[in-house]
Design a protein around this motif. Sequence first.
Motif, PDB file in Angstrom:
ATOM      1  N   THR A 230       0.851  -1.183   0.000  1.00  0.00           N
ATOM      2  CA  THR A 230       0.000   0.000   0.000  1.00  0.00           C
ATOM      3  C   THR A 230       0.886   1.232   0.000  1.00  0.00           C
ATOM      4  O   THR A 230       1.632   1.471   0.950  1.00  0.00           O
ATOM      5  CB  THR A 230      -0.936   0.028   1.222  1.00  0.00           C
ATOM      6  OG1 THR A 230      -1.766  -1.140   1.216  1.00  0.00           O
ATOM      7  CG2 THR A 230      -1.820   1.278   1.202  1.00  0.00           C
ATOM      8  N   LEU A 231       0.813   1.991  -1.086  1.00  0.00           N
ATOM      9  CA  LEU A 231       1.622   3.195  -1.244  1.00  0.00           C
ATOM     10  C   LEU A 231       0.816   4.398  -0.769  1.00  0.00           C
ATOM     11  O   LEU A 231      -0.189   4.757  -1.385  1.00  0.00           O
ATOM     12  CB  LEU A 231       2.029   3.358  -2.708  1.00  0.00           C
ATOM     13  CG  LEU A 231       2.848   4.595  -3.067  1.00  0.00           C
ATOM     14  CD1 LEU A 231       4.166   4.636  -2.296  1.00  0.00           C
ATOM     15  CD2 LEU A 231       3.112   4.623  -4.576  1.00  0.00           C
ATOM     16  N   SER A 232       1.238   5.002   0.320  1.00  0.00           N
ATOM     17  CA  SER A 232       0.553   6.174   0.874  1.00  0.00           C
ATOM     18  C   SER A 232       1.077   7.425   0.185  1.00  0.00           C
ATOM     19  O   SER A 232       2.266   7.732   0.269  1.00  0.00           O
ATOM     20  CB  SER A 232       0.783   6.262   2.384  1.00  0.00           C
ATOM     21  OG  SER A 232       0.279   5.115   3.039  1.00  0.00           O
ATOM     22  N   VAL A 233       0.189   8.130  -0.503  1.00  0.00           N
ATOM     23  CA  VAL A 233       0.560   9.353  -1.220  1.00  0.00           C
ATOM     24  C   VAL A 233      -0.255  10.474  -0.585  1.00  0.00           C
ATOM     25  O   VAL A 233      -1.343  10.821  -1.064  1.00  0.00           O
ATOM     26  CB  VAL A 233       0.289   9.233  -2.735  1.00  0.00           C
ATOM     27  CG1 VAL A 233       0.827  10.440  -3.471  1.00  0.00           C
ATOM     28  CG2 VAL A 233       0.912   7.953  -3.286  1.00  0.00           C
ATOM     29  N   ASN A 234       0.266  11.017   0.494  1.00  0.00           N
ATOM     30  CA  ASN A 234      -0.548  11.939   1.299  1.00  0.00           C
ATOM     31  C   ASN A 234       0.211  13.144   1.838  1.00  0.00           C
ATOM     32  O   ASN A 234      -0.284  13.854   2.718  1.00  0.00           O
ATOM     33  CB  ASN A 234      -1.206  11.173   2.456  1.00  0.00           C
ATOM     34  CG  ASN A 234      -0.182  10.506   3.365  1.00  0.00           C
ATOM     35  OD1 ASN A 234       0.919  11.002   3.553  1.00  0.00           O
ATOM     36  ND2 ASN A 234      -0.543   9.369   3.936  1.00  0.00           N
TER      37      ASN A 234
END
Length: 239
Positions: A230-234
């Motif tokens: 899961t790539l968190s782009v935040n």
Amino acid sequence: MRLENKVAVITGGAKGLGQAMAELFAQEGAKVIAIDMTELLYENSNVEGYKLNVSDSAACREFFDYAVSKYGKVDVLVNNAGITRDAMTRKMTDEQWETVINVNLKGVFNLTRYFGPHMQANKGGSIINISSIVGEYGNIGQANYAASKAGVIGMTKTWAKEFAMKGGNVRVNAIAPGYIMTDILKTVPQELLDGFAKQTMIGRLGEPYEIANAALFLASEEASYVTGHTLSVNGGMRL
């Protein structure tokens, strides 16, 4: 041309994140089918629009047959379609709960149940599920949305295992965006948006192209050893 000769299906592709991903994938050489409940709000010779309700299981099977018949294969599936029906738990109706779960969770399952085995049989492919920071951390007034987006992460990890079996070589990953400046946020008061921005380490909200760039990486061979992630782009945000 990182997606040259690839065929990609993107749900929720009429605008917002879906449009950004569809146009970037097309720019990188892919033939794209952009699924949505409405017509596309843009024109691109390499992007075909297709009207579909992802919560309709039978319609999803018909679309799978159509896509494979027309293009011969599908290499990339981006499960991006999603909705919100916010309410505090004590006030949330059955309709609000079921509508969000049907689109955000069942809709992801409906297409992946067909395209995942198809890619596995073809010995390769990339499935990208769009989750949310709310699926990682929860959020007040969004029990239905948080449940659906957390469920997406659970399915991602499961499918990364299932579709790699027997040499399937299908990579399955999720992206968990933070607050991204799409039409949904245009109705949010500016003072709230400013508050969200201050919760990030970057000091601003995200733009659709930044999620599209992350999806392009996961769709391409540059991410050939990335799966079940899961790539968190935040922007470093924490709710």
